[in-house]
Design a protein around this motif. Structure first.
Motif, PDB file in Angstrom:
ATOM      1  N   VAL A 103     129.738 -59.950 -86.790  1.00  0.00           N
ATOM      2  CA  VAL A 103     129.371 -60.080 -88.633  1.00  0.00           C
ATOM      3  C   VAL A 103     127.790 -60.329 -88.544  1.00  0.00           C
ATOM      4  CG1 VAL A 103     131.382 -60.669 -89.359  1.00  0.00           C
ATOM      5  CG2 VAL A 103     129.873 -62.398 -88.740  1.00  0.00           C
ATOM      6  N   PRO A 104     127.184 -59.638 -89.602  1.00  0.00           N
ATOM      7  CA  PRO A 104     125.676 -60.095 -89.639  1.00  0.00           C
ATOM      8  C   PRO A 104     125.388 -61.330 -89.536  1.00  0.00           C
ATOM      9  CG  PRO A 104     126.605 -58.362 -91.427  1.00  0.00           C
ATOM     10  CD  PRO A 104     127.758 -58.936 -90.780  1.00  0.00           C
ATOM     11  N   PHE A 105     124.198 -61.535 -88.961  1.00  0.00           N
ATOM     12  CA  PHE A 105     123.602 -63.066 -88.944  1.00  0.00           C
ATOM     13  C   PHE A 105     122.236 -63.184 -89.078  1.00  0.00           C
ATOM     14  CE2 PHE A 105     122.797 -66.744 -85.923  1.00  0.00           C
ATOM     15  CZ  PHE A 105     123.166 -67.660 -86.800  1.00  0.00           C
ATOM     16  N   LEU A 106     121.349 -62.470 -88.528  1.00  0.00           N
ATOM     17  CA  LEU A 106     119.852 -62.735 -88.626  1.00  0.00           C
ATOM     18  C   LEU A 106     119.505 -61.318 -89.156  1.00  0.00           C
ATOM     19  CD1 LEU A 106     118.756 -64.945 -85.586  1.00  0.00           C
ATOM     20  CD2 LEU A 106     119.234 -65.688 -88.226  1.00  0.00           C
ATOM     21  N   ILE A 107     118.881 -61.139 -90.070  1.00  0.00           N
ATOM     22  CA  ILE A 107     118.751 -59.890 -90.859  1.00  0.00           C
ATOM     23  C   ILE A 107     116.980 -59.649 -90.649  1.00  0.00           C
ATOM     24  CG2 ILE A 107     119.009 -58.335 -92.872  1.00  0.00           C
ATOM     25  CD1 ILE A 107     121.341 -59.590 -91.686  1.00  0.00           C
ATOM     26  N   GLU A 108     116.764 -58.469 -90.156  1.00  0.00           N
ATOM     27  CA  GLU A 108     115.271 -58.124 -89.966  1.00  0.00           C
ATOM     28  C   GLU A 108     115.117 -56.685 -89.922  1.00  0.00           C
ATOM     29  OE1 GLU A 108     113.054 -60.148 -89.409  1.00  0.00           O
ATOM     30  OE2 GLU A 108     113.973 -62.038 -88.711  1.00  0.00           O
ATOM     31  N   GLY A 109     114.394 -56.434 -91.120  1.00  0.00           N
ATOM     32  CA  GLY A 109     114.027 -55.064 -91.322  1.00  0.00           C
ATOM     33  C   GLY A 109     112.441 -54.980 -91.331  1.00  0.00           C
ATOM     34  N   SER A 110     111.982 -54.063 -90.073  1.00  0.00           N
ATOM     35  CA  SER A 110     110.639 -53.977 -89.991  1.00  0.00           C
ATOM     36  C   SER A 110     109.645 -53.387 -91.042  1.00  0.00           C
ATOM     37  CB  SER A 110     110.406 -53.050 -88.789  1.00  0.00           C
ATOM     38  OG  SER A 110     111.110 -51.838 -88.742  1.00  0.00           O
ATOM     39  N   PHE A 111     108.432 -53.975 -91.156  1.00  0.00           N
ATOM     40  CA  PHE A 111     107.673 -53.373 -92.250  1.00  0.00           C
ATOM     41  C   PHE A 111     106.243 -53.683 -91.806  1.00  0.00           C
ATOM     42  CE2 PHE A 111     108.969 -57.679 -93.494  1.00  0.00           C
ATOM     43  CZ  PHE A 111     107.698 -58.282 -93.617  1.00  0.00           C
ATOM     44  N   ILE A 112     105.139 -53.138 -92.668  1.00  0.00           N
ATOM     45  CA  ILE A 112     103.724 -53.562 -92.406  1.00  0.00           C
ATOM     46  C   ILE A 112     103.401 -54.825 -93.089  1.00  0.00           C
ATOM     47  CG2 ILE A 112     101.598 -52.546 -91.914  1.00  0.00           C
ATOM     48  CD1 ILE A 112     103.166 -50.774 -90.374  1.00  0.00           C
ATOM     49  N   ILE A 113     102.840 -55.654 -92.524  1.00  0.00           N
ATOM     50  CA  ILE A 113     102.093 -56.559 -93.236  1.00  0.00           C
ATOM     51  C   ILE A 113     100.635 -56.450 -92.938  1.00  0.00           C
ATOM     52  CG2 ILE A 113     101.761 -58.282 -91.247  1.00  0.00           C
ATOM     53  CD1 ILE A 113     103.099 -60.440 -93.259  1.00  0.00           C
ATOM     54  N   TYR A 114      99.747 -56.887 -94.287  1.00  0.00           N
ATOM     55  CA  TYR A 114      98.439 -56.635 -94.129  1.00  0.00           C
ATOM     56  C   TYR A 114      97.696 -57.610 -94.841  1.00  0.00           C
ATOM     57  CZ  TYR A 114      98.650 -54.829 -99.077  1.00  0.00           C
ATOM     58  OH  TYR A 114      98.889 -54.858-100.547  1.00  0.00           O
ATOM     59  N   ASN A 115      96.446 -57.776 -94.349  1.00  0.00           N
ATOM     60  CA  ASN A 115      95.701 -58.754 -94.733  1.00  0.00           C
ATOM     61  C   ASN A 115      94.659 -58.385 -95.898  1.00  0.00           C
ATOM     62  OD1 ASN A 115      93.217 -60.508 -95.050  1.00  0.00           O
ATOM     63  ND2 ASN A 115      93.426 -61.083 -92.580  1.00  0.00           N
ATOM     64  N   LYS A 116      94.919 -58.991 -97.285  1.00  0.00           N
ATOM     65  CA  LYS A 116      94.368 -58.513 -98.270  1.00  0.00           C
ATOM     66  C   LYS A 116      92.949 -58.764 -98.381  1.00  0.00           C
ATOM     67  CE  LYS A 116      98.330 -58.566-101.623  1.00  0.00           C
ATOM     68  NZ  LYS A 116      98.860 -58.921-102.776  1.00  0.00           N
ATOM     69  N   GLY A 117      92.658 -59.699 -97.859  1.00  0.00           N
ATOM     70  CA  GLY A 117      91.304 -60.280 -97.625  1.00  0.00           C
ATOM     71  C   GLY A 117      90.519 -59.398 -96.948  1.00  0.00           C
ATOM     72  N   LEU A 118      90.767 -58.890 -95.742  1.00  0.00           N
ATOM     73  CA  LEU A 118      90.272 -57.660 -95.220  1.00  0.00           C
ATOM     74  C   LEU A 118      90.201 -56.429 -95.744  1.00  0.00           C
ATOM     75  CD1 LEU A 118      91.358 -58.202 -91.266  1.00  0.00           C
ATOM     76  CD2 LEU A 118      89.191 -58.953 -92.467  1.00  0.00           C
ATOM     77  N   PHE A 119      91.203 -55.976 -96.445  1.00  0.00           N
ATOM     78  CA  PHE A 119      91.313 -54.941 -97.256  1.00  0.00           C
ATOM     79  C   PHE A 119      90.024 -54.897 -98.224  1.00  0.00           C
ATOM     80  CE2 PHE A 119      94.899 -51.804 -97.171  1.00  0.00           C
ATOM     81  CZ  PHE A 119      95.255 -52.159 -96.013  1.00  0.00           C
ATOM     82  N   GLU A 120      89.897 -56.106 -99.119  1.00  0.00           N
ATOM     83  CA  GLU A 120      88.834 -56.156 -99.826  1.00  0.00           C
ATOM     84  C   GLU A 120      87.620 -56.093 -99.276  1.00  0.00           C
ATOM     85  OE1 GLU A 120      89.835 -59.403-102.289  1.00  0.00           O
ATOM     86  OE2 GLU A 120      88.690 -58.784-103.956  1.00  0.00           O
TER      87      GLU A 120
END
Lengths: 416, 297
Positions: free
Chosen positions: A133-150
């Protein structure tokens, strides 16, 4: 009393004192549980279970790259654990080998059986019977640094939605200074790239395997080539730090935490890590985009199963049932920013104000998990064709050679 | 005390005593070599997954080896590695043995220092090297940067050639002390009178080396080389821990490939077939070395 007798008496007393807690523990059943080392979530969960009294669980944490090898060897030696938290893509192989207990009747009797996450439940099923049965759930995505974006002149509230937009953002961030890079990937980590790179291909409508997972489509699917060229461009332009080429996964999470990386692939496990270890980082998240838009995600994580050799199936199932219950899902999953195993609880009182958790949870809606008995040989093996293809194409620039090598070795493994 | 052996003749008792003396060794070799070897041969003729049912497939595992690109690549790599790592271990071992041969002050400390890396497990020493090679906190990059020999931290494990070189460096550091001890024993067994006679005859260092030292150390040299070559052909830990077979699978030794097949791909039968082939190669290599370096009367 002679000194010898004193020592003897002290030893007897020490043995008696040491035996006391053991006698107390014998009131409940003691079970073994194995998990790969992906954060402290499981330890917290097991501690909470043990604190309730009754049956106890001894948790053994295995390095992720060695889990399948150690589990296989333990099974062969007749020393498999009572409960195992298994990377979900290996579940079919262990079930096919008859090493997991058939829990179909117990699962079907759950009032929320249909509410369990479907992708994970499917991988816990083999030939119509349920083994995990499901136990640890991980869906991949992109994390980004808002400070560097700015700092790069980008709008931190409008993350990229296509490959080109990501590339432009990576270029702008890299241009900030010599220590800052637009993007990061672990160039020597096979599993990390299955988790965060495959979705770029899926989101663009391509795949490296046929729909039935029985043939390789690396050479025939043009999207695979374009995806390799896409990463190659970022590598060639220096948008990714050189050290990424030898990262076997040990810096997969920590590299972004340094604050010098604009964007990086991650999973729900990253949210707490970054927030706890790097509270100064201003974080944003977006789904892994396709070439022209769209999104995808690798539905990863672990399923949990009971070893077929266990002497305590009832007690093991009691733990699984407690883990999936409303209360545990809310207090030990949702309250700790973790994705629940129940679809109806993905959005809950804790997640609503947290865009990162919502992104991680909604990534599962566009998630995909390959169902293959040879997944480890194809994708996760550090010496397997997936990583070798990526390295030859992206780091060496030989895309043609990489495609051919990938196609040949995938085919060879699939055909056995 | 007769132990009921009073009826045995002296000759029979002598034979029985001899048998009892060798029995522990025979038992040890049987349990830890003969039986596992027989089991490996048996497994090599089966499709033998790590978990699941086994089935007899005859010589299929052996015929598949010829088409296994990585098996041939790993054999090639392992031989190249052996070829490159053996000379430095031997030459450096010989130089060190020559340096610590004579009883001078603190000689015990020098010998201990040179031998120290040998007592560290290969796994532990490999982990130490992973740390020392790190581009951020490793001592090598720090030293090279401080000496202005490099402009920026180097990724030693990023390229096949440098990865191979640092592995060789780590193994030489780890094993040279053992070769030194072996060669030291050989050196010390040569009577000083021979060198004194040579001195009287006016022989120089190299003449004494080539006409006295090396010929009289033939057996020791054979032993040191055979052990070094066997160790190199069976190399695994350093590749598994330091390079993980990379970059681009360029440092997968033959034992690494056997490990991968047996435990990562769960193909124990195939791994067993490779092990048997490797055993044959090792026997052949050792025989050749022994023949070349045998005592000539």
């Amino acid at each position: 009393m002679t000194p010898r007798r004193i020592i003897f008496a002290v030893m007897i007393m020490a043995l008696c004192m040491g035996a006391l807690p053991l006698s107390a523990q014998d009131d409940g059943v003691s079970m073994t549980m194995w998990v790969r080392n992906i954060g402290d979530q499981v330890q917290e969960l097991v501690d909470a279970w043990n604190d309730r009294g009754g049956s106890q669980i001894q948790l053994t944490v295995i390095p992720p790259n060695e889990f399948v090898t150690k589990m296989g060897a333990a099974i062969a030696a007749g020393e498999s654990p009572d409960i195992a938290s298994i990377d979900l893509i290996y579940a079919p192989a262990f079930a096919a080998a008859g090493q997991l207990l058939d829990i179909t009747d117990w699962v079907d009797a759950l009032p929320y059986a249909d509410d369990l996450l479907p992708a994970h439940s499917e991988l816990g099923t083999y030939e119509g019977r349920k083994y995990a049965v499901p136990f640890l759930i991980e869906g991949s995505f992109i994390i980004y640094n808002k400070g560097l974006f700015e700092a790069a002149g980008l709008d931190p509230e409008t993350p990229p939605t296509t490959w080109d937009e990501m590339l432009e953002a990576a270029r702008a961030i890299t241009a900030i200074d010599d220590e800052t890079y637009g993007y990061y990937f672990a160039g020597a980590c096979a599993g990390c790239n299955a988790f965060t790179y495959l979705p770029f291909i899926w989101a663009s409508g391509g795949d490296v395997l046929s729909d039935d997972y029985n043939a390789a489509t690396i050479a025939s699917d043009p999207i695979v080539r374009e995806a390799l060229e896409y990463y190659r461009t970022m590598w060639e332009e220096g948008l990714i730090p050189e050290s990424a080429s030898i990262d076997d996964g040990s810096s997969f999470v920590s590299a972004f935490g340094t604050g010098t990386i604009g964007m990086a692939g991650t999973g729900a496990f990253g949210i707490n890590t970054y927030r706890n270890d790097h509270p100064d980082l201003e974080l944003g998240a977006f789904h892994i985009p396709g070439k022209e838009g769209g999104a995808s995600s690798f539905g990863g994580g672990d399923v949990i199963a009971i070893g077929s050799g266990t002497q305590h199936p009832q007690e093991a199932w009691a733990f699984l049932e407690w883990m999936m219950s409303d209360e545990t899902q809310l207090e030990h999953y949702a309250a700790r920013n973790r994705t629940t195993v129940r679809v109806s609880m993905l959005e809950n009182e804790y997640s609503q104000d947290d865009p990162l958790v919502l992104t991680a949870a909604s990534a599962l809606a566009v998630g995909k998990s390959p169902y293959s008995l040879v997944y480890n040989d194809l994708f996760n093996d550090p010496n397997g064709p997936w990583l070798e293809m990526i390295q030859i194409a992206i780091l060496d620039g030989d895309i043609e050679g990489a495609l051919q090598l990938g196609q040949d070795r995938f085919t060879q493994i699939i055909e056995g | 005390m007769t132990f009921g052996l009073g009826s045995l003749s002296w000759e029979q008792r002598r034979k029985l005593t001899g048998l009892l003396f060798v029995l522990p060794t025979v038992l040890f070799v049987t349990v830890f070599f003969i039986i596992p070897l027989a089991m490996t041969v048996f497994m090599s003729f089966h499709d033998w997954p790590l978990i699941g049912e086994q089935s007899w497939i005859g010589t299929t595992n052996y015929t598949e080896l010829a088409n296994d690109r990585q098996f041939l690549k790993s054999l090639d790599f392992t031989f190249r590695y052996t070829l490159f790592v053996t000379p430095p271990i031997f030459i450096l071992g010989f130089i060190l043995a020559s340096l610590v041969r004579h009883q001078i002050r603190f000689i015990g400390i020098y010998r201990t220092i040179f031998f120290l890396p040998v007592v560290i497990g290969l796994g532990v020493s490999s982990l130490i090297w992973v740390w020392m090679l790190d581009q951020r906190v490793g001592i090598f990059n720090k030293m090279l940067l401080d000496l202005d020999l490099i402009a920026k931290p180097q990724l030693f494990l990023a390229k096949p050639a440098t990865a191979m070189n640092v592995i060789i460096l780590s193994v030489v550091w780890k094993t040279v002390g053992f070769t030194m001890i072996l060669l030291l024993a050989g050196l010390q067994s040569i009577p000083d009178e021979l060198y004194e006679s040579a001195d009287v005859d006016g022989a120089g260092y190299f003449r004494k080396l080539f006409y006295i030292t090396l010929p009289l150390m033939r057996r020791t040299i054979a032993l040191a080389l055979i052990l070094s070559v066997i160790g190199s052909v069976l190399a695994f830990d350093q590749f598994y821990i330091i390079t993980r077979g990379g970059p681009r699978n360029s440092t997968i030794s033959i034992v690494y490939w056997i490990f991968n097949n047996s435990f990562t791909y769960w193909k124990m039968g195939y791994g067993s077939a490779m092990s048997i082939v490797l055993l044959g190669i090792l026997v052949a290599l050792s025989s050749i070395q022994y023949y070349v370096l045998r005592e000539r009367v």
